[in-house]
Design an enzyme around this catalytic site. Structure first.
Site, PDB file in Angstrom:
ATOM      1  N   SER A 201      -5.895  -0.739  -0.518  1.00  0.00           N
ATOM      2  CA  SER A 201      -4.589  -0.089  -0.454  1.00  0.00           C
ATOM      3  C   SER A 201      -4.383   0.943  -1.547  1.00  0.00           C
ATOM      4  CB  SER A 201      -3.488  -1.144  -0.530  1.00  0.00           C
ATOM      5  OG  SER A 201      -3.629  -1.900  -1.711  1.00  0.00           O
TER       6      SER A 201
ATOM      7  N   THR B  44       0.551  -0.835  -2.653  1.00  0.00           N
ATOM      8  CA  THR B  44       0.551   0.042  -3.813  1.00  0.00           C
ATOM      9  C   THR B  44       0.480  -0.714  -5.133  1.00  0.00           C
ATOM     10  OG1 THR B  44       1.986   1.482  -2.559  1.00  0.00           O
ATOM     11  CG2 THR B  44       2.120   1.693  -4.939  1.00  0.00           C
TER      12      THR B  44
ATOM     13  N   THR C 127      -1.405   4.852  -4.692  1.00  0.00           N
ATOM     14  CA  THR C 127      -1.586   4.176  -3.406  1.00  0.00           C
ATOM     15  C   THR C 127      -2.368   5.039  -2.426  1.00  0.00           C
ATOM     16  OG1 THR C 127      -0.370   3.030  -1.645  1.00  0.00           O
ATOM     17  CG2 THR C 127       0.529   5.117  -2.368  1.00  0.00           C
TER      18      THR C 127
ATOM     19  N   ARG D 133       1.470  12.232   6.314  1.00  0.00           N
ATOM     20  CA  ARG D 133       2.610  11.424   5.866  1.00  0.00           C
ATOM     21  C   ARG D 133       2.512  11.160   4.356  1.00  0.00           C
ATOM     22  NH1 ARG D 133       3.267   6.138   3.246  1.00  0.00           N
ATOM     23  NH2 ARG D 133       5.253   5.298   3.906  1.00  0.00           N
ATOM     24  N   VAL D 134       3.619  11.288   3.677  1.00  0.00           N
ATOM     25  CA  VAL D 134       3.703  10.983   2.247  1.00  0.00           C
ATOM     26  C   VAL D 134       4.773   9.914   2.064  1.00  0.00           C
ATOM     27  CG1 VAL D 134       4.331  11.911  -0.015  1.00  0.00           C
ATOM     28  CG2 VAL D 134       2.932  13.279   1.549  1.00  0.00           C
ATOM     29  N   GLY D 135       4.465   8.908   1.282  1.00  0.00           N
ATOM     30  CA  GLY D 135       5.420   7.827   1.059  1.00  0.00           C
ATOM     31  C   GLY D 135       6.237   8.016  -0.205  1.00  0.00           C
ATOM     32  N   ASP D 136       6.734   6.918  -0.709  1.00  0.00           N
ATOM     33  CA  ASP D 136       7.585   6.936  -1.904  1.00  0.00           C
ATOM     34  C   ASP D 136       6.793   7.011  -3.204  1.00  0.00           C
ATOM     35  OD1 ASP D 136       6.599   4.309  -1.222  1.00  0.00           O
ATOM     36  OD2 ASP D 136       7.788   3.559  -2.892  1.00  0.00           O
TER      37      ASP D 136
ATOM     38  N   THR E  91       7.080  -0.991  -4.205  1.00  0.00           N
ATOM     39  CA  THR E  91       5.981  -1.141  -3.261  1.00  0.00           C
ATOM     40  C   THR E  91       6.569  -1.555  -1.915  1.00  0.00           C
ATOM     41  OG1 THR E  91       3.880  -2.266  -2.847  1.00  0.00           O
ATOM     42  CG2 THR E  91       5.556  -3.535  -3.992  1.00  0.00           C
ATOM     43  N   GLY E  92       5.798  -1.353  -0.859  1.00  0.00           N
ATOM     44  CA  GLY E  92       6.302  -1.662   0.473  1.00  0.00           C
ATOM     45  C   GLY E  92       6.508  -0.398   1.282  1.00  0.00           C
TER      46      GLY E  92
ATOM     47  N   GLY F 125       7.575   2.811   2.196  1.00  0.00           N
ATOM     48  CA  GLY F 125       8.112   3.853   1.334  1.00  0.00           C
ATOM     49  C   GLY F 125       9.327   4.567   1.883  1.00  0.00           C
TER      50      GLY F 125
HETATM   51  C1  SD4 Z   1       3.953   3.826   0.894  1.00  0.00           C
HETATM   52  N1  SD4 Z   1       4.930   2.326  -0.703  1.00  0.00           N
HETATM   53  O1  SD4 Z   1       3.141   4.728   1.064  1.00  0.00           O
HETATM   54  C2  SD4 Z   1       3.696   2.897  -0.237  1.00  0.00           C
HETATM   55  C3  SD4 Z   1       2.652   1.876   0.034  1.00  0.00           C
HETATM   56  C4  SD4 Z   1       2.573   1.301   1.323  1.00  0.00           C
HETATM   57  O2  SD4 Z   1       2.691  -0.695   2.544  1.00  0.00           O
HETATM   58  O3  SD4 Z   1       2.222   1.942   2.232  1.00  0.00           O
HETATM   59  N2  SD4 Z   1       2.843   0.033   1.420  1.00  0.00           N
HETATM   60  O4  SD4 Z   1       4.940   3.661   1.583  1.00  0.00           O
END
Ligand code: SD4
Length: 323
Positions: A66, A184, A202, A212-215, A235-236, A238
């Protein structure tokens, strides 16, 4: 993870004196990362150096699917990385949608220290990294590729209104390695001088859309540090963290007097309030540390653990949850 050190509590209690140095990281794999950070923190080093070195352990770990090298790819089979770092003086740097670099956190630090910018993305970020001595590497290990190819057997590529819902249902679509091996690494630390820093890195949600870009690389969402108050990381899923500017929210709640755990809890409760149905199906977890070295966490669903290192003590805590 060893069951004996998994405590069903989620906050320390050392109030009145400063508990430092201290470093904490998301998930049980944060234990090894904390050990990496402690090589700096334990010698009185700077929190910024410690968090960079610490998360590099997770980025380079081929068993960790991850983060960084051997991260699970997007649905097109591309490993794309997000990372950010922030120091005690509001300096921050971020890279997102970055491919082929084992240590995106160090590129983020270089963006912070060598450019007038904060965020760099995609090909531009890669070109910047390569021009500054980083090596290009194939991050998709045979094991991660096999996991992705297995997923492809059932993956539905046809655009659907709720395809993301399907991808985000972590409980229905567990990733190999169990619930503690899918996320993450966010790390926050207080050094012997009393300064805070944080890092977050991450490979993002497995099988996400390409681009795609997360948090995690978003300052204020996946990470925030205010050296007067505290630091927080996430984490989780995003998208839900970005929606509430999670890490920044938690730091501001701590500024108003909330304990780290109470601040994380309020942020989680806000996610529940604004997206009640989605909140039941996904995981989001927050981790926070204040200027006194007090720390705490909270999450949506059971199953989030975090690693704390203070002196010679290394403990893995299980966070309290809404569900
Ligand atoms: C995200 N928070 O990219 C990050 C890590 C993730 O399952 O994918 N967590 O959203």
């Amino acid at each position: 993870m060893a069951g004996k050190d998994l405590l069903a509590v989620s906050a320390n209690t050392k109030i009145g004196s400063v508990n430092k140095p201290v470093v904490l990281s998301t998930w049980s794999f944060g234990k090894e990362a904390n050990a990496g950070a402690w090589e700096t923190l334990g010698k009185g080093g700077r929190a910024l150096d410690a968090v960079e070195k610490g998360v590099m352990v997770a980025e380079a770990d081929p068993k960790n699917h991850s983060v960084g090298y051997s991260g699970l790819p997007d649905r097109d089979g591309r490993v794309t990385l997000d990372a950010c770092i922030m120091d005690e003086n509001f300096n921050c740097g971020s890279v997102m949608f970055l491919e082929h670099i084992v240590h995106p956190i160090s590129v983020a630090r270089m963006v912070m220290e060598k450019t007038p910018h904060i965020q760099m993305a995609g090909q531009g970020a890669l070109a910047f990294a390569l021009a500054n001595g980083f090596e290009k590497k194939n991050l998709l290990t045979p094991e991660a590729e096999k996991i992705w190819r297995d997923w492809l057997k059932t993956a539905d590529y046809a655009p659907q209104v709720n395809i993301e819902e399907k991808l985000f249902e972590i409980s229905k679509d567990p990733l190999p390695g169990g619930p503690d091996n899918h996320d993450t690494i966010g790390m926050i630390a207080l050094d012997a001088s009393g300064n805070l820093s944080g890092a977050c890195t991450t490979s993002g949600l497995a099988y996400k859309r390409h681009g795609r870009v997360g948090d995690s690389p978003i300052i204020g969402a996946g990470l925030y540090v205010d050296n007067e108050v505290g630091a927080a990381t996430a984490t989780g899923v995003g998208e839900e963290v970005i929606r509430i500017a999670g890490a920044h929210l938690i730091v501001e709640l701590m500024r108003q007097g909330a304990s780290p755990e109470a601040a994380c809890k309020q942020a989680i409760e806000r996610i529940v309030r604004i997206r009640p149905e989605k909140a039941k199906q996904i995981q989001v977890a927050f981790l926070a540390l204040n200027k006194k070295g007090e720390y705490g966490a909270y999450c949506l669903r059971q199953g989030f653990s975090y690693a704390v290192r203070t002196g010679s003590e290394e403990t893995i805590y299980k966070a309290k949850s809404v569900y």
